[in-house]
Write a protein that holds these residues in place. Structure first.
Motif, PDB file in Angstrom:
ATOM      1  N   GLU A  69     -30.117  12.425 -37.476  1.00 32.66           N
ATOM      2  CA  GLU A  69     -29.371  11.548 -38.386  1.00 32.66           C
ATOM      3  C   GLU A  69     -28.242  12.307 -39.069  1.00 32.66           C
ATOM      4  N   LEU A  70     -28.480  13.575 -39.353  1.00 33.75           N
ATOM      5  CA  LEU A  70     -27.411  14.414 -39.911  1.00 33.75           C
ATOM      6  C   LEU A  70     -26.251  14.502 -38.921  1.00 33.75           C
ATOM      7  N   ALA A  71     -26.563  14.636 -37.637  1.00 33.53           N
ATOM      8  CA  ALA A  71     -25.525  14.681 -36.607  1.00 33.53           C
ATOM      9  C   ALA A  71     -24.736  13.375 -36.559  1.00 33.53           C
ATOM     10  N   ILE A  72     -25.398  12.247 -36.742  1.00 31.19           N
ATOM     11  CA  ILE A  72     -24.693  10.960 -36.771  1.00 31.19           C
ATOM     12  C   ILE A  72     -23.736  10.910 -37.958  1.00 31.19           C
ATOM     13  N   ALA A 102     -27.898  23.849 -35.310  1.00 29.15           N
ATOM     14  CA  ALA A 102     -28.919  22.879 -34.899  1.00 29.15           C
ATOM     15  C   ALA A 102     -28.321  21.480 -34.790  1.00 29.15           C
ATOM     16  N   VAL A 103     -27.450  21.124 -35.732  1.00 25.40           N
ATOM     17  CA  VAL A 103     -26.742  19.844 -35.648  1.00 25.40           C
ATOM     18  C   VAL A 103     -25.897  19.796 -34.382  1.00 25.40           C
ATOM     19  N   GLY A 104     -25.276  20.930 -34.039  1.00 22.34           N
ATOM     20  CA  GLY A 104     -24.490  20.994 -32.806  1.00 22.34           C
ATOM     21  C   GLY A 104     -25.313  20.670 -31.576  1.00 22.34           C
ATOM     22  N   LEU A 105     -26.557  21.144 -31.532  1.00 27.40           N
ATOM     23  CA  LEU A 105     -27.421  20.828 -30.394  1.00 27.40           C
ATOM     24  C   LEU A 105     -27.698  19.329 -30.315  1.00 27.40           C
ATOM     25  N   HIS A 106     -27.901  18.690 -31.461  1.00 27.38           N
ATOM     26  CA  HIS A 106     -28.128  17.238 -31.459  1.00 27.38           C
ATOM     27  C   HIS A 106     -26.870  16.485 -31.048  1.00 27.38           C
ATOM     28  N   LEU A 107     -25.708  16.953 -31.458  1.00 24.74           N
ATOM     29  CA  LEU A 107     -24.464  16.328 -31.006  1.00 24.74           C
ATOM     30  C   LEU A 107     -24.330  16.427 -29.490  1.00 24.74           C
ATOM     31  N   LEU A 108     -24.662  17.583 -28.956  1.00 29.80           N
ATOM     32  CA  LEU A 108     -24.573  17.783 -27.508  1.00 29.80           C
ATOM     33  C   LEU A 108     -25.554  16.885 -26.758  1.00 29.80           C
ATOM     34  N   LEU A 109     -26.692  16.617 -27.361  1.00 27.57           N
ATOM     35  CA  LEU A 109     -27.707  15.792 -26.710  1.00 27.57           C
ATOM     36  C   LEU A 109     -27.422  14.296 -26.870  1.00 27.57           C
ATOM     37  N   ASP A 110     -26.967  13.888 -28.064  1.00 22.73           N
ATOM     38  CA  ASP A 110     -26.877  12.462 -28.372  1.00 22.73           C
ATOM     39  C   ASP A 110     -25.463  11.895 -28.287  1.00 22.73           C
ATOM     40  N   ARG A 114     -18.445  13.397 -26.689  1.00 20.00           N
ATOM     41  CA  ARG A 114     -17.556  13.723 -27.792  1.00 20.00           C
ATOM     42  C   ARG A 114     -17.267  15.218 -27.902  1.00 20.00           C
ATOM     43  N   ILE A 115     -18.087  16.050 -27.267  1.00 15.71           N
ATOM     44  CA  ILE A 115     -17.988  17.497 -27.453  1.00 15.71           C
ATOM     45  C   ILE A 115     -17.335  18.144 -26.235  1.00 15.71           C
ATOM     46  N   ASP A 116     -16.188  18.787 -26.442  1.00 13.86           N
ATOM     47  CA  ASP A 116     -15.532  19.513 -25.352  1.00 13.86           C
ATOM     48  C   ASP A 116     -16.275  20.798 -25.034  1.00 13.86           C
ATOM     49  N   SER A 117     -16.625  21.543 -26.051  1.00 17.09           N
ATOM     50  CA  SER A 117     -17.422  22.761 -25.903  1.00 17.09           C
ATOM     51  C   SER A 117     -18.041  23.056 -27.254  1.00 17.09           C
ATOM     52  N   ARG A 197     -36.501  22.023 -27.974  1.00 10.71           N
ATOM     53  CA  ARG A 197     -36.707  22.987 -26.893  1.00 10.71           C
ATOM     54  C   ARG A 197     -36.899  22.306 -25.545  1.00 10.71           C
ATOM     55  N   ASP A 198     -37.580  21.173 -25.544  1.00 12.42           N
ATOM     56  CA  ASP A 198     -37.842  20.496 -24.266  1.00 12.42           C
ATOM     57  C   ASP A 198     -36.662  19.660 -23.790  1.00 12.42           C
ATOM     58  N   ARG A 199     -35.568  19.636 -24.556  1.00 16.55           N
ATOM     59  CA  ARG A 199     -34.394  18.840 -24.169  1.00 16.55           C
ATOM     60  C   ARG A 199     -33.181  19.705 -23.825  1.00 16.55           C
TER      61      ARG A 199
END
Length: 399
Positions: A69-72, A102-110, A114-117, A197-199
């Protein structure tokens, strides 16, 4: 679902440049953590950082929230920034330390589109043990953030850092002391439930994981797990760094972010001639624009082709790609040299390039005023005339 409100902190760079978003660590403000690093990056990006609820500029403390939710909330903040730019491209480069990572990982997953790198620093797919974070949240709710000040000072910085840079260290610890207790506690509880970790294997974008050799909360093994787990990951371990790499080694962190975002090598390995030329062509297009480069390339003949390759390889590939100066600085130097030598056609081209590299009309004016003293009034007079024509045309195109 609770979407916490996130506040943007502008750290420099022109809105005409690509967007770089920087995420903070628990207990820090974005400005105190990232300002020194941002100075090295503002010639290449518009740099926007963000503050956690109850931290820094963000006085709004929400109901309990998760890391996802923080990533959103971060995405909503980015959308507001992009709306101001009237941007068509909504993607951006992301870098975050600890919780910001950690928020960056959620952005990359969800929100992968939107994320170039992404660069994640001093973080983990899981950080510590959940009960320890809940216990810390309870401590801070009862006694405030001063209760964790001594512990944070002992793990945030590598040995000797506070003696070498007491001003930065004091600013970061002061930001922690001023952090809202409930905001701090809510972030602790979000960290407690964070575990992707599993994602990791689902992350497709290139990820650079930066670890501090002396980091206790998220040691190098934690970043190695990320680099090995994603599809396209790379690990860099920084000596003499603990948990706040952007504050401890800002120039090196900036170099790594820029190299990763540009797809350049992260270590000083010799490049082949073809690699130098390819890097030069990429930079030449970014600075001068595709239309100009395409026009020059199309008009090349057997007589001029090798000269164009020489420019691409040596000027753009060997000099403009060096990390020692940002593109704003290189534009200032180039404009001054062209005024001094009276190269009017090249000067006009580089006035446009200077705007692309983030210089404003006023900054170009100040440069030309100074050339009147050191290069001569007649040279500056001609340069003012040419620059005025070019800048008026650019402003008209962007109106």
């Amino acid at each position: 679902m609770t979407i916490p409100q996130i506040t943007a902190v502008r750290l420099g760079g022109s809105p005409r440049l690509p967007l770089l978003v920087l995420g903070p660590s628990l207990g820090t403000s974005a400005r105190t953590l990232w300002s020194s690093t941002a100075k090295h990056l503002s010639g290449h990006f518009e740099v926007i950082a963000w503050d956690l609820p109850g931290h820094g500029t963000n006085s709004i403390v929400a109901e309990p929230f998760t890391m996802a939710e923080l990533a959103i909330g971060v995405l909503a903040m980015v959308d507001d920034v992009l709306a101001e730019r009237d941007a068509v491209d909504t993607s951006f480069v992301y870098a975050g330390d600890s919780v910001g990572g950690a928020v960056g990982l959620h952005l990359l997953l969800d929100a992968p589109q939107r994320i170039d790198s992404a660069v994640v620093l001093c973080t983990g797919a899981k950080i510590g043990e959940a009960q320890a974070w809940r216990d810390r949240a309870a401590t801070v709710r009862a006694s405030g953030t001063p209760a964790v000040l001594e512990r944070s000072a002992s793990i945030w910085f590598a040995d000797g850092f506070l003696e070498r840079d007491p001003e930065t260290g004091a600013a970061l610890l002061h930001a922690l002391q001023n952090t809202d207790a409930e905001g701090y506690a809510l972030v602790c509880e979000a960290i407690a439930s964070h575990d992707v970790r599993d994602r990791l294997a689902d992350i497709q974008q290139p990820v650079l994981a930066i670890a501090g050799r002396e980091d206790v909360p998220t040691p190098p093994a934690s970043l190695e797990e990320i680099a090995d787990g994603v599809k396209n990951g790379h690990l860099v371990v920084l000596d003499g760094v603990a948990h706040l790499a952007p504050a401890e080694q800002p120039a090196e962190v900036a170099r790594l972010i820029l190299a990763h975002a540009s797809g350049e090598p992260l270590v000083d390995e010799p490049l082949t001639v073809a690699e130098v030329r390819d890097a030069g062509m990429k930079t030449r297009r970014e600075v001068l624009g595709d239309a100009h480069v395409d026009r020059v390339t199309a008009s090349a003949t057997d007589f001029t082709t090798e000269f164009q390759e020489l420019i691409t390889q040596y000027a753009w590939g060997s000099i403009w790609t060096r990390p020692g100066l940002d593109r704003r600085s290189r534009s200032l130097i180039t404009l001054t040299a062209l005024v001094a030598r009276g190269h009017h056609e090249e000067f006009a081209m580089h006035v446009r390039a200077a705007r692309t590299n983030g210089l404003t009309n006023d900054e170009i004016k100040e440069l030309l005023l100074q050339t009147a003293i050191y290069c001569g009034v007649p040279d500056a007079n001609t340069a003012f005339r040419i620059a005025q024509e070019v800048l008026a045309k650019i402003d008209q195109e962007q109106a």
